[in-house]
Motif scaffolding. Structure first.
Motif, PDB file in Angstrom:
ATOM      1  N   UNK A 158      -2.194  -8.337  -4.982  1.00 21.80           N
ATOM      2  CA  UNK A 158      -1.055  -8.489  -5.889  1.00 21.80           C
ATOM      3  C   UNK A 158       0.125  -8.993  -5.073  1.00 21.80           C
ATOM      4  N   UNK A 159       1.138  -9.494  -5.737  1.00 22.32           N
ATOM      5  CA  UNK A 159       2.327  -9.922  -5.010  1.00 22.32           C
ATOM      6  C   UNK A 159       3.524  -9.086  -5.454  1.00 22.32           C
ATOM      7  N   UNK A 160       4.424  -8.848  -4.520  1.00 19.14           N
ATOM      8  CA  UNK A 160       5.685  -8.161  -4.818  1.00 19.14           C
ATOM      9  C   UNK A 160       6.753  -8.922  -4.049  1.00 19.14           C
ATOM     10  N   UNK A 161       7.448  -9.805  -4.762  1.00 20.78           N
ATOM     11  CA  UNK A 161       8.379 -10.696  -4.068  1.00 20.78           C
ATOM     12  C   UNK A 161       7.575 -11.585  -3.142  1.00 20.78           C
ATOM     13  N   UNK A 162       7.943 -11.592  -1.849  1.00 16.53           N
ATOM     14  CA  UNK A 162       7.213 -12.405  -0.879  1.00 16.53           C
ATOM     15  C   UNK A 162       6.048 -11.655  -0.258  1.00 16.53           C
ATOM     16  N   UNK A 163       5.888 -10.407  -0.613  1.00 16.69           N
ATOM     17  CA  UNK A 163       4.865  -9.596   0.040  1.00 16.69           C
ATOM     18  C   UNK A 163       3.552  -9.607  -0.726  1.00 16.69           C
ATOM     19  N   UNK A 164       2.506  -9.239   0.000  1.00 18.96           N
ATOM     20  CA  UNK A 164       1.177  -9.104  -0.591  1.00 18.96           C
ATOM     21  C   UNK A 164       0.817  -7.624  -0.616  1.00 18.96           C
ATOM     22  N   UNK A 165       0.356  -7.189  -1.767  1.00 19.92           N
ATOM     23  CA  UNK A 165       0.057  -5.771  -1.940  1.00 19.92           C
ATOM     24  C   UNK A 165      -1.455  -5.598  -2.026  1.00 19.92           C
ATOM     25  N   UNK A 166      -1.992  -4.723  -1.178  1.00 19.85           N
ATOM     26  CA  UNK A 166      -3.448  -4.540  -1.209  1.00 19.85           C
ATOM     27  C   UNK A 166      -3.848  -3.104  -1.518  1.00 19.85           C
ATOM     28  N   UNK A 167      -4.929  -3.006  -2.258  1.00 19.32           N
ATOM     29  CA  UNK A 167      -5.566  -1.724  -2.537  1.00 19.32           C
ATOM     30  C   UNK A 167      -7.056  -2.044  -2.498  1.00 19.32           C
ATOM     31  N   UNK A 168      -7.707  -1.636  -1.424  1.00 19.52           N
ATOM     32  CA  UNK A 168      -9.053  -2.159  -1.147  1.00 19.52           C
ATOM     33  C   UNK A 168      -9.935  -1.039  -0.634  1.00 19.52           C
ATOM     34  N   UNK A 205      -0.049   0.065  10.968  1.00 21.74           N
ATOM     35  CA  UNK A 205       1.222   0.668  10.569  1.00 21.74           C
ATOM     36  C   UNK A 205       1.629   0.260   9.151  1.00 21.74           C
ATOM     37  N   UNK A 206       1.021  -0.795   8.635  1.00 17.68           N
ATOM     38  CA  UNK A 206       1.384  -1.260   7.288  1.00 17.68           C
ATOM     39  C   UNK A 206       0.484  -0.667   6.216  1.00 17.68           C
ATOM     40  N   UNK A 207      -0.442   0.170   6.638  1.00 17.32           N
ATOM     41  CA  UNK A 207      -1.453   0.655   5.700  1.00 17.32           C
ATOM     42  C   UNK A 207      -1.481   2.168   5.596  1.00 17.32           C
ATOM     43  N   UNK A 208      -1.875   2.609   4.426  1.00 16.69           N
ATOM     44  CA  UNK A 208      -2.297   3.992   4.270  1.00 16.69           C
ATOM     45  C   UNK A 208      -3.825   3.945   4.273  1.00 16.69           C
ATOM     46  N   UNK A 209      -4.445   4.666   5.192  1.00 18.51           N
ATOM     47  CA  UNK A 209      -5.893   4.562   5.367  1.00 18.51           C
ATOM     48  C   UNK A 209      -6.555   5.892   5.039  1.00 18.51           C
ATOM     49  N   UNK A 210      -7.431   5.855   4.049  1.00 13.94           N
ATOM     50  CA  UNK A 210      -8.134   7.060   3.636  1.00 13.94           C
ATOM     51  C   UNK A 210      -9.620   6.898   3.936  1.00 13.94           C
ATOM     52  N   UNK A 211     -10.120   7.606   4.965  1.00 14.84           N
ATOM     53  CA  UNK A 211     -11.566   7.556   5.201  1.00 14.84           C
ATOM     54  C   UNK A 211     -12.301   8.394   4.162  1.00 14.84           C
ATOM     55  N   UNK A 212     -13.552   8.037   3.878  1.00 15.44           N
ATOM     56  CA  UNK A 212     -14.325   8.884   2.973  1.00 15.44           C
ATOM     57  C   UNK A 212     -15.771   8.933   3.432  1.00 15.44           C
ATOM     58  N   UNK A 213     -16.455   9.988   3.052  1.00 19.65           N
ATOM     59  CA  UNK A 213     -17.859  10.148   3.407  1.00 19.65           C
ATOM     60  C   UNK A 213     -18.037  10.526   4.866  1.00 19.65           C
ATOM     61  N   UNK A 214     -19.277  10.656   5.274  1.00 24.05           N
ATOM     62  CA  UNK A 214     -19.584  10.978   6.662  1.00 24.05           C
ATOM     63  C   UNK A 214     -20.364   9.820   7.263  1.00 24.05           C
ATOM     64  N   UNK A 215     -20.299   9.678   8.580  1.00 23.38           N
ATOM     65  CA  UNK A 215     -21.026   8.629   9.291  1.00 23.38           C
ATOM     66  C   UNK A 215     -22.178   9.299  10.034  1.00 23.38           C
ATOM     67  N   UNK A 216     -23.360   9.187   9.471  1.00 26.46           N
ATOM     68  CA  UNK A 216     -24.527   9.848  10.060  1.00 26.46           C
ATOM     69  C   UNK A 216     -25.735   8.926   9.965  1.00 26.46           C
ATOM     70  N   UNK A 231      -4.619   0.902   1.543  1.00 27.84           N
ATOM     71  CA  UNK A 231      -3.551   0.495   0.632  1.00 27.84           C
ATOM     72  C   UNK A 231      -2.316   0.182   1.452  1.00 27.84           C
ATOM     73  N   UNK A 232      -1.579  -0.820   1.024  1.00 27.80           N
ATOM     74  CA  UNK A 232      -0.372  -1.163   1.775  1.00 27.80           C
ATOM     75  C   UNK A 232       0.185  -2.505   1.368  1.00 27.80           C
ATOM     76  N   UNK A 233       1.241  -2.897   2.059  1.00 27.94           N
ATOM     77  CA  UNK A 233       1.942  -4.146   1.763  1.00 27.94           C
ATOM     78  C   UNK A 233       2.131  -4.924   3.055  1.00 27.94           C
ATOM     79  N   UNK A 234       1.807  -6.205   2.998  1.00 29.26           N
ATOM     80  CA  UNK A 234       1.976  -7.044   4.192  1.00 29.26           C
ATOM     81  C   UNK A 234       2.780  -8.286   3.819  1.00 29.26           C
ATOM     82  N   UNK A 235       3.475  -8.888   4.786  1.00 25.52           N
ATOM     83  CA  UNK A 235       4.253 -10.093   4.470  1.00 25.52           C
ATOM     84  C   UNK A 235       3.336 -11.286   4.174  1.00 25.52           C
TER      85      UNK A 235
END
Lengths: 409, 83
Positions: A158-168, A205-216, A231-235
């Motif tokens: 998504x865009x917010x002004x000049x920034x790019x918004x991600x939720x991935x 630093x531009x992201x909120x990072x949520x790990x999920x599950x286990x690595x086995x 999730x986060x916003x980058x220029x």
């Protein structure tokens, strides 16, 4: 993102700051740097495999030796290495630890995308940090619900002004828990189809990072490739290449460097395994307990070596093809690249499997054997799944139909 | 572009919607994937009775409707078939 002068060291500073390594014959001194990382990787390989934990010590050494900046041009303070250097380093690291080698090779592939397709501003901001060992890059291309298809994406930027918004959300991100930055594929802003994919850089630093599950997992346990939601916003200038044009980067950088780099890692793994077996067989203890005139043993060793020579030859040939070809999208080039990946995945795995048979239960099958065949076999089992051979065969069938004259590169 | 060509192309472009096919329409963006590219190639060869040369089998040829039509037109001319 604006970096302070302290964060972006000048190229001159980088070059004079390169670590002094024993026997450094030139500025690059690839063997010396790689040997330093390989030694640390080997020292911790048993534990990181046992714990399925990320090889932090090896990553620290990759930073210290500046190998993270292998493909960064010297004008940005990097080592200015080539694809041949990447292949050589990946083989050497693969001998020590497949996970470390794969982490390194994939980071270099990400770096090359920034070098070749990043905007001038992004290159100026990011490449000196990679060169200085401050930024380890992870790749976010996997996505739920698209069956591993690299060239499409479900989630939209998504865009917010000049920034790019991600939720991935990504189900598999190699080294994602420890990466300092991410190259993420997402549907371009305003895209009207899933194939309009953009590649975007995001700093941790531009992201909120949520790990999920286990690595086995079965093998590649130190690659720590768990699921993440970013999730986060980058220029805006963090888009790499043009919006919606990720397929160009995929065919010119990601595909070729992934197949060359991965194949090198797997060849290194199998070569390391064979080397350790030969070392055991040739040791006084080995000669005393093994009949080295056994025709069955000699034949098996021959078959293993033969497979590795096939992979090595195809790797060298494909490396030259990538260097020489002006258009990597033509079927005969794509077919060769895919053949390398498929062949390396199959033959490296089967070579180690053959070695297990050759040296038997105690030296081949048990954990704790100095041959480390058990771990190599588990690690190499992932090779056929890592961008699946089945998927590549389907692509190759289509490509074969486009090359009815059957011309080779 | 020949009307037969755009008509033939249309069913392969599932994201075309109500838009017209223009010379610069990106085939990839409109939904043409590699499997469909093969089927499209066969459809072109059947419809126009031409064979596209192997050298045209690259991303550039299949990039836009216009670039693909250029290759078809060149093949028609080379083979002496009236477009």
């Amino acid at each position: 993102m604006t970096l302070t002068s302290q964060e972006v060291a000048s190229p001159e500073t980088q070059l004079t700051d390169l670590p002094d390594l024993p026997g450094q014959p030139d500025l690059l001194d690839l063997p010396g740097r790689v040997a330093a990382v390989a030694a640390v990787a080997a020292e911790h390989a048993a534990r990181t495999d046992q714990e399925a934990s990320f090889p932090l010590e090896a990553l620290t050494e990759l930073r210290r030796t500046r190998l993270l900046g292998l493909l960064v041009p010297r004008e940005y303070g990097g080592l200015g290495g080539t694809v041949a250097d990447l292949v050589e380093a990946s083989i050497a690291l693969g001998r020590a630890d497949t996970s470390v080698a794969m982490i390194f090779a994939m980071h270099c592939q990400q770096t090359e995308a920034v070098v070749r397709h990043g905007s001038a501003r992004l290159r100026a901001e990011l490449l000196p940090r990679i060169a200085a060992g401050q930024v380890y890059l992870a790749s976010v291309t996997t996505e739920a619900g698209k069956g591993g298809h690299l060239l499409t994406s479900q989630a939209s930027l998504a865009t917010a002004g000049d920034d790019l918004v991600m939720d991935r959300f990504a189900p598999i991100v190699t080294g994602g828990g420890h990466a300092d930055g991410f190259l993420v594929t997402m549907r371009a802003p305003g895209a009207t189809s899933p194939s309009q994919v953009s590649l975007v850089y995001a700093d941790r630093a531009q992201l909120d990072i949520q790990p999920s599950g286990v690595w086995q997992p079965l093998g590649m346990r130190a690659s720590h490739s768990g699921a993440l939601r970013l999730t986060g916003t980058v220029p805006a200038h963090h888009v790499i290449g043009e919006h919606g044009q990720f397929h160009t980067i995929a065919s010119t950088v990601f595909g070729p460097l992934a197949h060359l780099g991965w194949s090198a890692c797997w060849l290194g793994t199998a070569a390391g395994a064979l080397s350790r077996v030969l070392g055991l067989l040739r040791s006084p203890q080995g000669r005393g307990s093994t009949d080295l005139t056994s025709e069955l043993l000699l034949t098996r060793l021959s078959k293993v070596r033969q497979r590795l020579d096939i992979v090595h030859a195809l790797l060298a040939r494909t490396q030259q093809t990538v260097l020489d070809s002006t258009d990597l999208s033509v079927p005969r080039v794509q077919l060769q690249l895919n053949a390398l990946k498929i062949t390396a995945a199959e033959l490296c795995h089967s070579a180690v499997d053959e070695l297990v048979t050759a040296v038997g239960m105690r030296h081949g099958y048990l954990k704790g054997s100095p041959t480390r065949l058990e771990q190599a076999l588990r690690d190499l089992r992932s090779a056929a799944l890592n961008y699946s051979n089945d998927r590549l065969h389907l692509a190759d069938g289509r490509l074969a139909l486009l090359d009815p004259e059957v011309r080779f590169v | 572009m020949d009307a037969r060509f755009t008509e033939l192309l249309t069913p392969f472009l599932k994201f075309l919607g109500d838009r017209e096919i223009e010379a610069d329409s990106s085939l990839r963006d409109l939904g043409l994937d590699s499997m469909q590219a093969i089927e499209l190639l066969f459809a072109i060869e059947d419809t126009f009775d031409v064979t596209l040369p192997d050298d045209d089998m690259n991303d550039a040829t299949f990039a836009t409707a216009g670039s693909l039509w250029q290759a078809v037109e060149a093949a028609l001319t080379a083979q002496g078939v009236a477009a």
